[in-house]
Design a protein around this motif. Structure first.
Motif, PDB file in Angstrom:
ATOM      1  N   ASN A  13       0.831  -1.208   0.000  1.00  0.00           N
ATOM      2  CA  ASN A  13       0.000   0.000   0.000  1.00  0.00           C
ATOM      3  C   ASN A  13       0.865   1.257   0.000  1.00  0.00           C
ATOM      4  O   ASN A  13       2.023   1.221   0.410  1.00  0.00           O
ATOM      5  N   THR A  14       0.251   2.353  -0.442  1.00  0.00           N
ATOM      6  CA  THR A  14       0.955   3.625  -0.445  1.00  0.00           C
ATOM      7  C   THR A  14       0.974   4.187   0.974  1.00  0.00           C
ATOM      8  O   THR A  14      -0.042   4.152   1.664  1.00  0.00           O
ATOM      9  N   VAL A  15       2.114   4.702   1.384  1.00  0.00           N
ATOM     10  CA  VAL A  15       2.193   5.315   2.719  1.00  0.00           C
ATOM     11  C   VAL A  15       3.244   6.421   2.688  1.00  0.00           C
ATOM     12  O   VAL A  15       4.274   6.284   2.027  1.00  0.00           O
ATOM     13  N   SER A  16       2.935   7.538   3.337  1.00  0.00           N
ATOM     14  CA  SER A  16       3.882   8.663   3.355  1.00  0.00           C
ATOM     15  C   SER A  16       4.236   9.032   4.789  1.00  0.00           C
ATOM     16  O   SER A  16       3.433   8.869   5.705  1.00  0.00           O
ATOM     17  N   LEU A  17       5.452   9.542   4.915  1.00  0.00           N
ATOM     18  CA  LEU A  17       5.952  10.007   6.209  1.00  0.00           C
ATOM     19  C   LEU A  17       6.190  11.508   6.126  1.00  0.00           C
ATOM     20  O   LEU A  17       6.793  11.985   5.162  1.00  0.00           O
ATOM     21  N   ILE A  18       5.689  12.235   7.123  1.00  0.00           N
ATOM     22  CA  ILE A  18       5.989  13.668   7.224  1.00  0.00           C
ATOM     23  C   ILE A  18       6.808  13.884   8.493  1.00  0.00           C
ATOM     24  O   ILE A  18       6.421  13.432   9.566  1.00  0.00           O
ATOM     25  N   VAL A  48      -1.856  18.754  15.461  1.00  0.00           N
ATOM     26  CA  VAL A  48      -1.616  17.534  14.678  1.00  0.00           C
ATOM     27  C   VAL A  48      -2.777  16.563  14.891  1.00  0.00           C
ATOM     28  O   VAL A  48      -3.341  16.024  13.930  1.00  0.00           O
ATOM     29  N   LEU A  49      -3.177  16.380  16.152  1.00  0.00           N
ATOM     30  CA  LEU A  49      -4.257  15.435  16.452  1.00  0.00           C
ATOM     31  C   LEU A  49      -5.573  15.872  15.814  1.00  0.00           C
ATOM     32  O   LEU A  49      -6.352  15.047  15.341  1.00  0.00           O
ATOM     33  N   GLU A  50      -5.816  17.184  15.767  1.00  0.00           N
ATOM     34  CA  GLU A  50      -7.049  17.695  15.148  1.00  0.00           C
ATOM     35  C   GLU A  50      -7.029  17.540  13.628  1.00  0.00           C
ATOM     36  O   GLU A  50      -8.070  17.408  12.994  1.00  0.00           O
ATOM     37  N   THR A  51      -5.827  17.613  13.041  1.00  0.00           N
ATOM     38  CA  THR A  51      -5.713  17.633  11.584  1.00  0.00           C
ATOM     39  C   THR A  51      -5.651  16.235  10.980  1.00  0.00           C
ATOM     40  O   THR A  51      -6.165  15.996   9.891  1.00  0.00           O
ATOM     41  N   LYS A  52      -5.015  15.300  11.687  1.00  0.00           N
ATOM     42  CA  LYS A  52      -4.807  13.968  11.104  1.00  0.00           C
ATOM     43  C   LYS A  52      -6.092  13.124  11.146  1.00  0.00           C
ATOM     44  O   LYS A  52      -7.013  13.440  11.888  1.00  0.00           O
ATOM     45  N   ASP A  54      -7.938   9.340  11.920  1.00  0.00           N
ATOM     46  CA  ASP A  54      -7.751   8.376  13.020  1.00  0.00           C
ATOM     47  C   ASP A  54      -6.702   7.320  12.699  1.00  0.00           C
ATOM     48  O   ASP A  54      -5.981   6.878  13.584  1.00  0.00           O
ATOM     49  N   ILE A  55      -6.634   6.918  11.432  1.00  0.00           N
ATOM     50  CA  ILE A  55      -5.700   5.831  11.097  1.00  0.00           C
ATOM     51  C   ILE A  55      -4.254   6.317  10.961  1.00  0.00           C
ATOM     52  O   ILE A  55      -3.345   5.505  10.921  1.00  0.00           O
ATOM     53  N   ASP A  56      -4.057   7.620  10.867  1.00  0.00           N
ATOM     54  CA  ASP A  56      -2.693   8.143  10.775  1.00  0.00           C
ATOM     55  C   ASP A  56      -2.020   8.041  12.149  1.00  0.00           C
ATOM     56  O   ASP A  56      -2.691   8.108  13.174  1.00  0.00           O
ATOM     57  N   ILE A  57      -0.711   7.896  12.116  1.00  0.00           N
ATOM     58  CA  ILE A  57       0.020   7.726  13.378  1.00  0.00           C
ATOM     59  C   ILE A  57       0.947   8.926  13.570  1.00  0.00           C
ATOM     60  O   ILE A  57       1.765   9.227  12.698  1.00  0.00           O
ATOM     61  N   ALA A  58       0.791   9.619  14.693  1.00  0.00           N
ATOM     62  CA  ALA A  58       1.626  10.801  14.944  1.00  0.00           C
ATOM     63  C   ALA A  58       2.417  10.606  16.215  1.00  0.00           C
ATOM     64  O   ALA A  58       1.973   9.951  17.150  1.00  0.00           O
ATOM     65  N   GLY A  59       3.624  11.164  16.229  1.00  0.00           N
ATOM     66  CA  GLY A  59       4.435  11.065  17.437  1.00  0.00           C
ATOM     67  C   GLY A  59       5.437  12.193  17.512  1.00  0.00           C
ATOM     68  O   GLY A  59       5.717  12.856  16.511  1.00  0.00           O
ATOM     69  N   ARG A  60       5.943  12.411  18.702  1.00  0.00           N
ATOM     70  CA  ARG A  60       6.995  13.417  18.874  1.00  0.00           C
ATOM     71  C   ARG A  60       8.314  12.679  18.751  1.00  0.00           C
ATOM     72  O   ARG A  60       8.538  11.675  19.427  1.00  0.00           O
ATOM     73  N   TYR A  61       9.161  13.179  17.877  1.00  0.00           N
ATOM     74  CA  TYR A  61      10.422  12.506  17.601  1.00  0.00           C
ATOM     75  C   TYR A  61      11.523  13.420  18.096  1.00  0.00           C
ATOM     76  O   TYR A  61      12.018  14.271  17.365  1.00  0.00           O
ATOM     77  N   GLY A  62      11.863  13.315  19.348  1.00  0.00           N
ATOM     78  CA  GLY A  62      12.869  14.230  19.902  1.00  0.00           C
ATOM     79  C   GLY A  62      12.240  15.554  20.265  1.00  0.00           C
ATOM     80  O   GLY A  62      11.019  15.718  20.155  1.00  0.00           O
ATOM     81  N   GLY A  63      13.041  16.494  20.705  1.00  0.00           N
ATOM     82  CA  GLY A  63      12.615  17.778  21.282  1.00  0.00           C
ATOM     83  C   GLY A  63      11.463  18.472  20.584  1.00  0.00           C
ATOM     84  O   GLY A  63      10.326  18.434  21.037  1.00  0.00           O
ATOM     85  N   GLU A  64      11.720  19.108  19.454  1.00  0.00           N
ATOM     86  CA  GLU A  64      10.682  19.897  18.794  1.00  0.00           C
ATOM     87  C   GLU A  64      10.474  19.382  17.381  1.00  0.00           C
ATOM     88  O   GLU A  64      10.095  20.115  16.490  1.00  0.00           O
ATOM     89  N   GLU A  65      10.752  18.079  17.221  1.00  0.00           N
ATOM     90  CA  GLU A  65      10.539  17.440  15.915  1.00  0.00           C
ATOM     91  C   GLU A  65       9.419  16.409  16.067  1.00  0.00           C
ATOM     92  O   GLU A  65       9.345  15.702  17.076  1.00  0.00           O
ATOM     93  N   PHE A  66       8.540  16.358  15.051  1.00  0.00           N
ATOM     94  CA  PHE A  66       7.402  15.446  15.081  1.00  0.00           C
ATOM     95  C   PHE A  66       7.373  14.617  13.803  1.00  0.00           C
ATOM     96  O   PHE A  66       7.877  15.063  12.769  1.00  0.00           O
ATOM     97  N   GLY A  67       6.747  13.444  13.879  1.00  0.00           N
ATOM     98  CA  GLY A  67       6.582  12.611  12.701  1.00  0.00           C
ATOM     99  C   GLY A  67       5.132  12.181  12.566  1.00  0.00           C
ATOM    100  O   GLY A  67       4.460  11.939  13.578  1.00  0.00           O
ATOM    101  N   ILE A  68       4.640  12.119  11.345  1.00  0.00           N
ATOM    102  CA  ILE A  68       3.278  11.635  11.094  1.00  0.00           C
ATOM    103  C   ILE A  68       3.336  10.639   9.943  1.00  0.00           C
ATOM    104  O   ILE A  68       3.888  10.948   8.879  1.00  0.00           O
ATOM    105  N   ILE A  69       2.783   9.462  10.162  1.00  0.00           N
ATOM    106  CA  ILE A  69       2.693   8.458   9.101  1.00  0.00           C
ATOM    107  C   ILE A  69       1.269   8.486   8.559  1.00  0.00           C
ATOM    108  O   ILE A  69       0.304   8.327   9.324  1.00  0.00           O
TER     109      ILE A  69
END
Ligand SMILES: Nc1nc2c(ncn2[C@@H]2O[C@H](COP(=O)(O)OP(=O)(O)OP(=O)(O)O)[C@@H](O)[C@H]2O)c(=O)[nH]1
Length: 151
Positions: A13-18, A48-52, A54-69
Motif C-alpha cells: 500500500n501507499t504510505v507517506s511520512l511527514i 496535529v491530532l485535530e488535523t490527522k 484516526d488511522i494516521d500515526i503521529a508522534g513526537r520525535y525528539g525535542g521539537e521534531e514530530f513525525g506523522i505516518i
C-alpha cells in the motif's frame, strides 16, 4: 515507524511520512522561557491530532521534531495535508497570559518506495526534505526528491 514500514512492505500500500519541526524554536525558548516553549510544543501536538485522520500515526520525535505516518496516502496528498497543518500552525496564537506567541513549522515528506530498504532510509528522506524546507526559508513543506541529501 519500523512497524508501519514493515506493514507497507508486506501490503504494497501507499504510505507517506511527514517529519516537521518548529522554526527558530530556540528563539521561542530564549525570548519567552522554557514553560511557554513547552506550551508551544503542546499546542502543535493538539493541532496535529485535530488535523490527522484516526488511522494516521503521529508522534513526537525528539525535542521539537514530530513525525506523522499517513496511511494510504501518496506524496501529493501528503503535501496537501502538510500545507493544511502548516497553515493552521501559522494562524495559531499561544496565549500564555503574559505573551501571545506566534510561530511556524517546516515540513518534509517522503512516500515509501521500492528504493527504500528500511525505515531509517525513509526517515532520512523525510529529514532531507525537511532540511530543504528550512533552507528554502522555513514555513514551507517539501516533498523528497532524489539528490536532496547531497544539496
Ligand atoms: N521548551 C522546550 N524546549 C525544547 C524542548 N526540546 C528541545 N527544546 C529546545 O529546542 C531548541 C531547538 O533548537 P535548534 O535545533 O537549534 O533549532 P531551531 O531554533 O528550532 O531552529 P531551526 O530548526 O533551524 O528553525 C533547543 O534550544 C532545545 O533546547 C522541550 O521539550 N521544551
Amino acid at each position: 515507524m519500523q512497524q508501519e514500514y514493515q506493514r507497507f512492505v508486506r501490503s504494497g500500500n501507499t504510505v507517506s511520512l511527514i517529519m516537521f519541526d518548529i522554526d527558530h524554536f530556540k528563539k521561542v525558548n530564549d525570548t519567552y522561557g522554557h514553560q511557554p516553549g513547552d506550551d508551544v510544543i503542546k499546542s502543535v501536538a493538539s493541532l496535529v491530532l485535530e488535523t490527522k485522520r484516526d488511522i494516521d500515526i503521529a508522534g513526537r520525535y525528539g525535542g521539537e521534531e514530530f513525525g506523522i505516518i499517513l496511511a494510504n496516502t501518496c506524496a501529493d496528498s501528503a503535501k496537501v495535508f502538510a500545507e493544511r497543518l502548516r497553515q493552521r500552525v501559522e494562524q495559531t496564537v499561544v496565549d500564555t497570559g503574559e505573551h501571545k506567541i506566534q510561530f511556524t513549522i517546516s515540513l518534509g515528506i517522503s512516500e515509501a518506495s521500492s528504493d527504500i530498504d528500511n525505515y531509517k532510509a525513509w526517515l532520512k528522506q523525510a529529514d532531507a526534505a525537511l532540511y530543504a524546507s528550512k533552507r528554502g526559508g522555513r514555513n514551507q513543506s517539501s516533498v523528497y526528491k532524489e539528490g536532496m541529501e547531497m544539496e
